[in-house]
Design a protein around this motif. Structure first.
Motif, PDB file in Angstrom:
ATOM      1  N   ARG A  43      -4.803  -6.581  34.201  1.00  0.00           N
ATOM      2  CA  ARG A  43      -6.200  -6.977  34.569  1.00  0.00           C
ATOM      3  C   ARG A  43      -7.036  -7.276  33.090  1.00  0.00           C
ATOM      4  NH1 ARG A  43     -11.010  -3.103  36.716  1.00  0.00           N
ATOM      5  NH2 ARG A  43     -12.562  -4.563  36.319  1.00  0.00           N
ATOM      6  N   GLU A  60      -8.653 -10.726  31.849  1.00  0.00           N
ATOM      7  CA  GLU A  60     -10.253 -10.731  31.174  1.00  0.00           C
ATOM      8  C   GLU A  60     -10.320 -11.086  29.905  1.00  0.00           C
ATOM      9  OE1 GLU A  60     -11.872  -6.770  32.381  1.00  0.00           O
ATOM     10  OE2 GLU A  60     -12.001  -7.565  34.394  1.00  0.00           O
ATOM     11  N   ARG A 107     -16.723 -16.276  33.817  1.00  0.00           N
ATOM     12  CA  ARG A 107     -16.451 -14.772  33.761  1.00  0.00           C
ATOM     13  C   ARG A 107     -16.202 -14.031  34.761  1.00  0.00           C
ATOM     14  NH1 ARG A 107     -21.124 -13.100  31.398  1.00  0.00           N
ATOM     15  NH2 ARG A 107     -21.725 -15.144  30.836  1.00  0.00           N
ATOM     16  N   PRO A 108     -15.367 -12.948  34.591  1.00  0.00           N
ATOM     17  CA  PRO A 108     -14.966 -12.183  35.741  1.00  0.00           C
ATOM     18  C   PRO A 108     -16.372 -11.520  36.462  1.00  0.00           C
ATOM     19  CG  PRO A 108     -13.754 -11.576  33.818  1.00  0.00           C
ATOM     20  CD  PRO A 108     -14.774 -12.568  33.334  1.00  0.00           C
ATOM     21  N   VAL A 122      -8.452 -10.454  40.598  1.00  0.00           N
ATOM     22  CA  VAL A 122      -9.605 -10.665  39.661  1.00  0.00           C
ATOM     23  C   VAL A 122     -10.363 -11.954  40.034  1.00  0.00           C
ATOM     24  CG1 VAL A 122     -10.420 -10.918  37.116  1.00  0.00           C
ATOM     25  CG2 VAL A 122      -8.342  -9.550  38.003  1.00  0.00           C
ATOM     26  N   LEU A 172     -13.370 -14.580  39.336  1.00  0.00           N
ATOM     27  CA  LEU A 172     -14.031 -15.424  38.486  1.00  0.00           C
ATOM     28  C   LEU A 172     -15.275 -16.211  39.039  1.00  0.00           C
ATOM     29  CD1 LEU A 172     -11.149 -16.833  36.138  1.00  0.00           C
ATOM     30  CD2 LEU A 172     -12.195 -14.523  36.332  1.00  0.00           C
TER      31      LEU A 172
END
Length: 150
Positions: free
Chosen positions: A96, A100, A119-120, A140, A142
């Motif tokens: 993760r 990122e 962006r996450p 994750v 985005l």
């Protein structure tokens, strides 16, 4: 003439895929565009892409109007460790962090025409045990924002 919304999101996804491949190069982590048939002990791939929302940005003369797009793209991090769910989840958190970093440091939104930001915004982590060992996964999500003319 501006890009259609779907092409901005697809172009961003392709550029993010390249950023992920660069980030994980030489690490032994498998980077795939979609669910791999034979996921390795550590793998990363795209899952869902939520259709973009298009919102008018301004009133303007002429046929094409400025519009803002928001879409969500999910990247799955997967880790399998024989018999140790804590190590599997730890490995997923490491993946993760690299995802990122690839998005925030290794990817320039300006490289995609119309893209403003990537962006996450959300992470969901799950784990379990199966016949091939303990597994953990992190999704994750985005947020992609773009400005186009529709």
């Amino acid at each position: 003439m501006g890009l259609r919304p779907v092409y901005v999101i697809l172009a961003a996804k392709l550029a993010l895929y390249e950023a992920l491949k660069r980030r994980f190069a030489g690490s032994g982590v498998q980077v795939a565009y979609a669910l791999p048939a034979d996921a390795r002990t550590r793998s990363v791939w795209f899952t869902d892409t939520v259709e973009p929302e298009i919102e008018p940005a301004a009133l303007a003369a002429g046929r094409r109007k400025p519009s803002n797009i928001t879409a969500e793209l999910t990247i799955r991090a997967w880790a399998t460790v024989p018999g140790d769910p804590v190590k599997a989840e730890t490995a997923v958190y490491e993946l993760r962090a690299d995802i990122e970093a690839a998005v925030l440091d290794g990817f320039d939104p300006r490289s995609v025409s119309g893209l403003i930001d990537a962006r996450p915004v959300r992470v969901a982590v799950t784990n379990g045990e199966g016949g091939n060992g303990s597994t953990a996964a992190a999704d994750v999500t985005l947020m992609l924002r773009a400005r186009i003319y529709t």
